[in-house]
Enzyme design. Structure first.
Site, PDB file in Angstrom:
ATOM      1  N   ILE A 125       5.596 -41.118 -12.457  1.00  0.00           N
ATOM      2  CA  ILE A 125       4.960 -40.382 -11.324  1.00  0.00           C
ATOM      3  C   ILE A 125       4.581 -41.418 -10.430  1.00  0.00           C
ATOM      4  O   ILE A 125       3.388 -41.977 -10.722  1.00  0.00           O
ATOM      5  CB  ILE A 125       3.677 -39.260 -11.759  1.00  0.00           C
ATOM      6  CG1 ILE A 125       4.060 -38.306 -12.808  1.00  0.00           C
ATOM      7  CG2 ILE A 125       3.254 -38.717 -10.378  1.00  0.00           C
ATOM      8  CD1 ILE A 125       3.064 -37.263 -13.342  1.00  0.00           C
ATOM      9  N   PRO A 126       5.429 -41.727  -9.440  1.00  0.00           N
ATOM     10  CA  PRO A 126       5.235 -42.773  -8.688  1.00  0.00           C
ATOM     11  C   PRO A 126       4.328 -43.112  -7.591  1.00  0.00           C
ATOM     12  O   PRO A 126       4.321 -43.158  -6.432  1.00  0.00           O
ATOM     13  CB  PRO A 126       6.750 -43.106  -7.951  1.00  0.00           C
ATOM     14  CG  PRO A 126       7.146 -41.817  -7.782  1.00  0.00           C
ATOM     15  CD  PRO A 126       6.611 -40.928  -9.031  1.00  0.00           C
ATOM     16  N   CYS A 127       2.946 -43.119  -8.142  1.00  0.00           N
ATOM     17  CA  CYS A 127       1.748 -43.437  -7.260  1.00  0.00           C
ATOM     18  C   CYS A 127       1.781 -44.591  -6.566  1.00  0.00           C
ATOM     19  O   CYS A 127       1.262 -44.705  -5.519  1.00  0.00           O
ATOM     20  CB  CYS A 127       0.786 -43.145  -8.106  1.00  0.00           C
ATOM     21  SG  CYS A 127       0.328 -44.160  -9.552  1.00  0.00           S
ATOM     22  N   HIS A 128       2.504 -45.708  -7.172  1.00  0.00           N
ATOM     23  CA  HIS A 128       2.704 -46.863  -6.603  1.00  0.00           C
ATOM     24  C   HIS A 128       3.514 -46.883  -4.952  1.00  0.00           C
ATOM     25  O   HIS A 128       3.295 -47.590  -4.209  1.00  0.00           O
ATOM     26  CB  HIS A 128       3.485 -47.985  -7.256  1.00  0.00           C
ATOM     27  CG  HIS A 128       5.114 -47.519  -7.633  1.00  0.00           C
ATOM     28  ND1 HIS A 128       5.182 -46.565  -8.753  1.00  0.00           N
ATOM     29  CD2 HIS A 128       6.101 -47.904  -7.031  1.00  0.00           C
ATOM     30  CE1 HIS A 128       6.421 -46.341  -8.559  1.00  0.00           C
ATOM     31  NE2 HIS A 128       6.865 -47.218  -7.702  1.00  0.00           N
TER      32      HIS A 128
END
Length: 159
Positions: A125-128
């Site tokens: 889950i690409p919070c970056h």
């Protein structure tokens, strides 16, 4: 159940419950945070598959993940995390853009940031991929250096 894998951003602990990934944790690991993990199980099928897909991602061979996910959070957090999954590989979005996608004003940016920072399954889950409105790298639970490494990995794999 959990396992630990090596990665370019340090060891990662992958956690699954009932056949779904519930967490990816950065080292140093915090074992006294109240999260259920169960026993180490390096051969659990979901963990083996998650490790394989993460290896492909870090090698620049995978741009999205196909894993069963079960992040634990509030309804708001899950709504934000669902929006994170819509940010394409190699792309970024600001906290304000995520708020707007959720039908909220820019004033909700701080709440988006809090939910983003609470994401239990980073990378997948690409919070970056969430950045400041002015394009700067802002806080990241794994540290700004990890965030920068992940964004550079994706940009370099695209070219």
């Amino acid at each position: 159940m959990w396992t630990v894998i090596d990665s370019p951003i340090g060891p990662l602990r992958l956690v699954e419950q009932e056949g779904a990934i519930t967490a990816i944790e950065f080292s140093p690991f915090r074992d006294q945070d109240g999260r259920p993990r169960g026993p180490q199980a390096d051969d659990a099928p979901v963990l083996v598959e998650a490790a394989r897909q993460l290896g492909e991602y870090f090698a620049g061979e995978r741009t999205d993940f196909d894993l069963p996910l079960s992040p634990i959070g509030t309804a708001w957090q899950r709504d934000v995390w669902d929006q994170l999954l819509e940010i394409a590989y190699g792309e970024t979005a600001s906290y304000g853009e995520i708020a707007a996608r959720l039908g909220r004003s820019n004033a909700a940016s701080r709440a988006v940031g809090y939910a983003n920072g609470s994401n239990p399954i980073p990378i997948v889950i690409p919070c970056h991929r969430v950045i400041g409105a002015n394009g700067t790298l802002t806080g990241y639970a794994g540290g700004i250096e990890r965030k920068q490494t992940l964004l550079e990995l994706e940009q370099n794999a695209l070219f």
